[in-house]
Design an enzyme around this catalytic site. Structure first.
Site, mmCIF file in Angstrom:
data_model
loop_
_atom_site.group_PDB
_atom_site.id
_atom_site.type_symbol
_atom_site.label_atom_id
_atom_site.label_comp_id
_atom_site.label_asym_id
_atom_site.label_seq_id
_atom_site.Cartn_x
_atom_site.Cartn_y
_atom_site.Cartn_z
ATOM 1 N N GLU A 11 0.823 -1.230 0.000
ATOM 2 C CA GLU A 11 0.000 0.000 0.000
ATOM 3 C C GLU A 11 0.845 1.263 0.000
ATOM 4 O OE1 GLU A 11 -2.715 0.864 -0.868
ATOM 5 O OE2 GLU A 11 -3.052 -1.255 -1.172
HETATM 6 C C1 LIG Z 1 2.704 -9.898 0.282
HETATM 7 C C2 LIG Z 1 2.461 -8.765 -0.658
HETATM 8 C C3 LIG Z 1 1.166 -8.423 -0.980
HETATM 9 C C4 LIG Z 1 0.929 -7.383 -1.889
HETATM 10 N N1 LIG Z 1 -0.355 -7.108 -2.284
HETATM 11 C C5 LIG Z 1 -0.557 -6.286 -3.346
HETATM 12 C C6 LIG Z 1 -1.838 -6.166 -3.954
HETATM 13 O O1 LIG Z 1 -2.833 -6.737 -3.480
HETATM 14 N N2 LIG Z 1 -1.967 -5.413 -5.059
HETATM 15 C C7 LIG Z 1 -0.904 -4.751 -5.606
HETATM 16 O O2 LIG Z 1 -1.078 -4.086 -6.624
HETATM 17 N N3 LIG Z 1 0.335 -4.815 -5.040
HETATM 18 C C8 LIG Z 1 0.525 -5.565 -3.942
HETATM 19 N N4 LIG Z 1 1.777 -5.680 -3.375
HETATM 20 C C9 LIG Z 1 2.857 -4.882 -3.922
HETATM 21 C C10 LIG Z 1 3.316 -3.774 -2.985
HETATM 22 O O3 LIG Z 1 2.339 -2.765 -2.913
HETATM 23 C C11 LIG Z 1 4.680 -3.289 -3.482
HETATM 24 O O4 LIG Z 1 5.607 -4.314 -3.183
HETATM 25 C C12 LIG Z 1 5.098 -1.982 -2.871
HETATM 26 O O5 LIG Z 1 4.271 -0.946 -3.327
HETATM 27 C C13 LIG Z 1 6.551 -1.625 -3.201
HETATM 28 O O6 LIG Z 1 6.845 -1.839 -4.550
HETATM 29 P P1 LIG Z 1 8.130 -2.720 -4.936
HETATM 30 O O7 LIG Z 1 8.061 -3.985 -4.176
HETATM 31 O O8 LIG Z 1 8.207 -2.818 -6.410
HETATM 32 O O9 LIG Z 1 9.365 -1.896 -4.393
HETATM 33 P P2 LIG Z 1 10.097 -0.701 -5.167
HETATM 34 O O10 LIG Z 1 9.098 0.240 -5.694
HETATM 35 O O11 LIG Z 1 11.088 -1.279 -6.087
HETATM 36 O O12 LIG Z 1 10.850 0.007 -3.957
HETATM 37 C C14 LIG Z 1 12.073 -0.512 -3.402
HETATM 38 C C15 LIG Z 1 12.529 0.433 -2.283
HETATM 39 O O13 LIG Z 1 12.790 1.723 -2.840
HETATM 40 C C16 LIG Z 1 12.082 2.712 -2.116
HETATM 41 N N5 LIG Z 1 11.673 3.790 -3.011
HETATM 42 C C17 LIG Z 1 11.089 3.708 -4.219
HETATM 43 N N6 LIG Z 1 10.832 4.922 -4.718
HETATM 44 C C18 LIG Z 1 11.243 5.803 -3.785
HETATM 45 C C19 LIG Z 1 11.235 7.214 -3.680
HETATM 46 N N7 LIG Z 1 10.708 7.991 -4.631
HETATM 47 N N8 LIG Z 1 11.760 7.799 -2.577
HETATM 48 C C20 LIG Z 1 12.255 7.034 -1.575
HETATM 49 N N9 LIG Z 1 12.297 5.705 -1.621
HETATM 50 C C21 LIG Z 1 11.788 5.084 -2.699
HETATM 51 C C22 LIG Z 1 10.888 1.989 -1.522
HETATM 52 O O14 LIG Z 1 10.380 2.678 -0.389
HETATM 53 C C23 LIG Z 1 11.494 0.639 -1.185
HETATM 54 O O15 LIG Z 1 12.134 0.680 0.061
HETATM 55 C C24 LIG Z 1 2.019 -6.657 -2.434
HETATM 56 C C25 LIG Z 1 3.332 -6.987 -2.059
HETATM 57 C C26 LIG Z 1 3.562 -8.033 -1.202
HETATM 58 C C27 LIG Z 1 4.987 -8.392 -0.866
#
Ligand SMILES: Cc1cc2nc3c(=O)[nH]c(=O)nc-3n(C[C@H](O)[C@H](O)[C@H](O)COP(=O)(O)OP(=O)(O)OC[C@H]3O[C@@H](n4cnc5c(N)ncnc54)[C@H](O)[C@@H]3O)c2cc1C
Length: 598
Positions: free
Chosen positions: A443
Site C-alpha cells: 500500500e
Molecule cells: C505480500 C504482498 C502483498 C501485496 N499485495 C498487493 C496487492 O494486493 N496489489 C498490488 O497491486 N500490489 C501488492 N503488493 C505490492 C506492494 O504494494 C509493493 O511491493 C510496494 O508498493 C513496493 O513496490 P516494490 O516492491 O516494487 O518496491 P520498489 O518500488 O522497487 O521500492 C524498493 C525500495 O525503494 C524505495 N523507493 C522507491 N521509490 C522511492 C522514492 N521515490 N523515494 C524514496 N524511496 C523510494 C521503496 O520505499 C522501497 O524501500 C504486495 C506486495 C507483497 C509483498
C-alpha cells in the site's frame, strides 16, 4: 498456543467515553437511530466471530499456506479458510457497513473497522480475503457507472463475490507510471486486457464464486507515465445479463509467492490474456478512481498492525506473569517460587507497556479516523464534510506508516518478552512479527507515506491542515493548562505543537532549495507528527480517565489508562527530540556518500 480476547472494553472506552461517537453519528441522518447498545452488541458478536472462527485458523493457515494447481490455475486456501468465509457471509458480516441500496446493513464505518481490528488480531491472512473487497466496493461505489454498481455491488455486499486490487507489475511497484499492461478497446465498449501483475493479495482463491479484480492498465493512445493509467473491472468469471456467473475470463493465476508472513493469504502472479474488462471512471484517470481503494486500504493496513500489536501484547502479558526467571532487583517478590515472574523486571515491563501504549493509541487514532471518514462521506453539513476530508487526508499516511512501524516495534518487543521461546513457532509470537512486517511495505511503503505526508499533505498546503490539528491541541491546553494532574500529558504536546511550525518551515525552506532535503527528512518527520497525534489522543484519554477517578470511579481500567499514558509520555514520546534532530541533519550526509556506497 497463543490466545486472543477481543478488547471490547477498550473499544467501548474509545468510542463512547473518548470520542462520543453516538453524538456524532446521530447527527448524520442515515445513522439517526444508532445507539450505544447496538454498537456494543455488534462488536461483541464480531469479537466472538474473530476469536472463535478466524483465530483458530491462524497458526494452521501459516503452516499450511495456499496451493496452486498448475493445470487448472485454481488456488486452494488453507484448511478451514473457506468454511470460515461461509460463516462470515452467513452471519451477514460482509454487509455490515455497505449501503442498504445494495443489500448492506448501512451501519457506521467505525463498527466495520473495529470488527476488522479483531479479525486482524485473530488472523490477518484470512481477514485480507474479505478486507480487500471493502476497498474495491468503495472504488466502484465512488466511480462506477450505475450499471456497474448494479452488476457488482450487490454480490460484493452479500459476500458472494470478492474483490482485489491489481496495480503491481514486476518492473513497477512504487512507480506505477512504468506500468505496461495494455487495454485494447473493443467494438462492444469493453476492453481486452493483457499483461502480468504480481503480488496480488487474495488474487486467486476458492472462497467465493467470483473474484472482481480492479486492474490498472494503459489504453493504446495513453500518455506516458502515471497520467496514462486507466482502471478496469476484470471479473474472474464474466457476468451474464441476468447477473449470474458466466464464462471463465482470461485472467489466471500463474504462480503463488513463497513469503515471510501472511502465508495463509494467496499472493498471486496474475496473467491477463485478452481478459475482458470494463472501464471504471474516465480514460487515463485510473489513479483517481484507484485512490479511493488505496486510501481505504491504507487505513486498513494501519488496522492490520493495530490487530497484530494487540494480540502480541495480550500473549506477552500472560507469559510475563507466568514465566519465572531470576529475582527482582528490589528483593524477592514470589516467595513461594524458586524465581520471580519476569514481569517484575523493569525492561520486561517496558516492552509490554510499549505494545500496550501503541495498541491503545493506535485504536484511538483509527477510531478517530473512521469518524472523519463517516463525516466526509455522509455529514449533511458541507463544511464539516470538507474539513473532515482534509484532516483524514493528512492522517491517512500517519495511520498507515506510524501504526505499522509501531506494530513492528511492538510485535518484536512482545517476541522478546518470550526470550528464546518467542523465536520458535509453538508460542505463535514469531508469526506476529512476520505477519506484521508486510504492513510497512505494501500500500505504498512507509517511506512513500512519509513523502506523501510531508510533501503533499503538509508542505503542499503550507501546513494549513497541520495548523488545524494544532488548534485541537490548543483547545486541550486551554481546557487543562491549569490542571496540575494533567501537566505531564499537556506540557509535552504543547511544546511539540509550538515547535512544529518552525520545524516544518525549516524543512520546507531547505526543500525549496534542494528537494532531497524533503526526502532526507520525511521519515523522521512522519514519526514526529505521529507522536504529535498520538500525544494529543493519549492526553485526551488521560483526561477522561482522571475525571472518572476524581469522580470516585474505582474501575481499575481508568488507573491503567493513566499509568499507560504516563509511560507513553515518559518513555516513547521523547524520541521526538532525537527525530527532530536527525531530520534537521539534512540530506548532505546522505547524498555526499558516493565513496561510502561505492
Ligand atoms: C505480500 C504482498 C502483498 C501485496 N499485495 C498487493 C496487492 O494486493 N496489489 C498490488 O497491486 N500490489 C501488492 N503488493 C505490492 C506492494 O504494494 C509493493 O511491493 C510496494 O508498493 C513496493 O513496490 P516494490 O516492491 O516494487 O518496491 P520498489 O518500488 O522497487 O521500492 C524498493 C525500495 O525503494 C524505495 N523507493 C522507491 N521509490 C522511492 C522514492 N521515490 N523515494 C524514496 N524511496 C523510494 C521503496 O520505499 C522501497 O524501500 C504486495 C506486495 C507483497 C509483498
Amino acid at each position: 498456543m497463543p490466545s486472543y480476547t477481543p478488547p471490547l472494553r477498550d473499544m467501548q472506552f474509545v468510542m463512547h467515553e473518548l470520542l462520543h461517537v453516538v453524538d456524532d453519528l446521530t447527527a448524520i441522518p442515515k445513522h439517526a437511530d444508532i445507539d450505544v447498545d447496538t454498537i456494543n452488541a455488534v462488536l461483541e458478536e464480531g469479537g466472538k466471530f474473530a476469536a472463535e472462527v478466524a483465530f483458530p485458523l491462524n497458526q494452521s493457515g501459516d503452516a499450511e499456506g495456499c496451493k496452486l494447481d498448475p493445470v487448472t490455475h485454481e488456488v486452494t486456501t488453507p484448511t478451514g479458510f473457506k468454511e470460515a468465509y461461509k460463516k462470515y457471509v452467513e452471519g451477514g458480516w460482509a454487509a455490515l457497513a455497505c449501503e442498504p441500496e445494495y443489500g448492506g446493513q448501512g451501519l457506521p464505518h467505525i463498527l466495520n473497522q473495529c470488527f476488522y481490528e479483531m479479525l486482524n488480531s485473530a488472523n490477518q491472512s484470512w481477514a485480507m480475503y474479505p478486507g480487500l473487497t471493502h476497498g474495491a466496493y468503495a472504488a466502484l461505489h465512488a466511480h462506477g457507472t450505475e450499471a456497474q454498481k448494479q452488476t457488482y455491488l450487490h454480490k460484493m455486499t452479500s459476500g458472494e463475490w470478492l474483490g482485489t486490487m491489481c496495480l503491481t507489475e514486476a518492473h513497477c511497484g512504487t512507480d506505477l507510471g512504468l506500468m505496461r499492461s495494455k487495454a485494447e478497446p473493443q467494438a462492444d465498449g469493453t476492453y481486452k486486457i493483457s499483461g502480468e501483475k504480481i503480488f496480488i493479495s487474495a488474487g486467486e482463491n476458492d472462497m467465493a464464486s467470483n473474484i472482481i479484480h480492479l486492474v490498472l492498465a494503459r489504453l493504446p493512445d495513453a500518455p506516458v507515465g502515471i497520467k496514462g493509467v486507466s482502471l478496469f473491472i476484470v471479473p474472474k468469471f464474466l457476468v451474464n445479463q441476468d447477473g449470474s456467473v458466466g464464462a471463465r475470463n482470461g485472467i489466471y493465476c500463474g504462480g503463488l509467492e513463497h513469503k515471510m508472513g501472511i502465508r495463509g493469504n494467496a499472493t498471486a502472479q496474475l496473467v491477463l490474456d485478452n481478459a475482458v474488462g470494463t472501464l471504471v471512471g474516465q480514460p487515463n484517470k485510473g489513479m483517481q478512481a484507484m485512490f479511493v481503494m488505496m486510501n481505504a486500504a491504507r487505513l486498513g493496513v494501519g488496522n492490520q498492525s493495530l490487530g497484530q500489536t494487540e494480540v502480541a501484547y495480550q500473549n506477552a502479558l500472560a507469559y510475563a506473569k507466568d514465566r519465572i526467571q531470576m529475582r527482582s532487583l528490589t528483593g524477592i517478590k514470589a516467595k513461594d517460587k524458586p524465581a520471580d515472574p519476569i514481569i517484575v523486571h523493569p525492561d520486561v515491563r517496558k516492552m509490554l507497556l510499549t505494545a500496550k501504549a501503541y495498541a491503545e493509541g493506535g485504536r484511538a487514532l483509527l477510531c478517530y479516523s473512521a469518524m472523519l471518514l463517516e463525516k466526509e462521506h455522509s455529514h449533511p453539513d458541507e463544511k464539516i464534510r470538507k474539513d473532515a476530508g482534509e484532516m483524514l487526508a493528512m492522517l491517512t499516511p500517519i495511520v498507515k506508516a506510524f501504526i505499522t512501524d509501531n506494530g513492528h516495534i511492538s510485535t518484536n518487543a512482545c517476541l522478546q518478552v518470550f526470550g528464546g521461546h518467542g523465536y520458535i513457532k509453538e508460542w505463535g509470537m514469531e508469526q506476529y512479527a512476520r505477519d506484521n512486517r508486510i504492513n510497512m511495505i505494501y500500500e505504498g511503503t512507509n517511506t512513500i507515506q512519509s513523502l506523501d505526508l510531508l510533501g503533499r499533505k503538509i508542505l503542499g498546503n503550507n501546513g494549513a491542515t497541520l495548523r488545524k490539528f494544532g488548534k485541537l491541541i490548543g483547545q486541550l491546553v486551554a481546557e487543562e493548562g491549569v490542571n496540575e494532574k494533567m501537566a505531564e500529558f499537556i506540557t509535552p504536546i504543547a511544546i511539540l505543537g509550538d515547535q512544529m511550525t518552525k520545524f516544518t518551515t525549516e524543512i520546507g525552506f531547505k526543500g525549496f532549495q534542494n528537494a532531497d532535503e524533503v526526502g532526507a527528512a520525511a521519515v523522521d518527520y512522519l514519526r514526529v507528527t505521529g507522536h504529535l497525534v498520538f500525544g494529543y489522543l493519549w492526553a485526551r484519554m488521560a483526561q477522561v480517565a482522571l475525571r472518572e477517578i476524581a469522580a470516585g470511579n474505582a474501575d481499575p481500567f481508568y488507573l491503567a489508562k493513566v499509568q499507560t499514558a504516563r509511560f507513553y509520555f515518559a518513555k516513547l514520546f521523547p524520541e521526538t527530540a532525537t527525530l527532530m534532530r536527525t531530520a534537521r541533519a539534512g540530506s548532505k550526509v546522505l547524498m555526499d556518500t558516493d565513496a561510502a556506497l561505492a
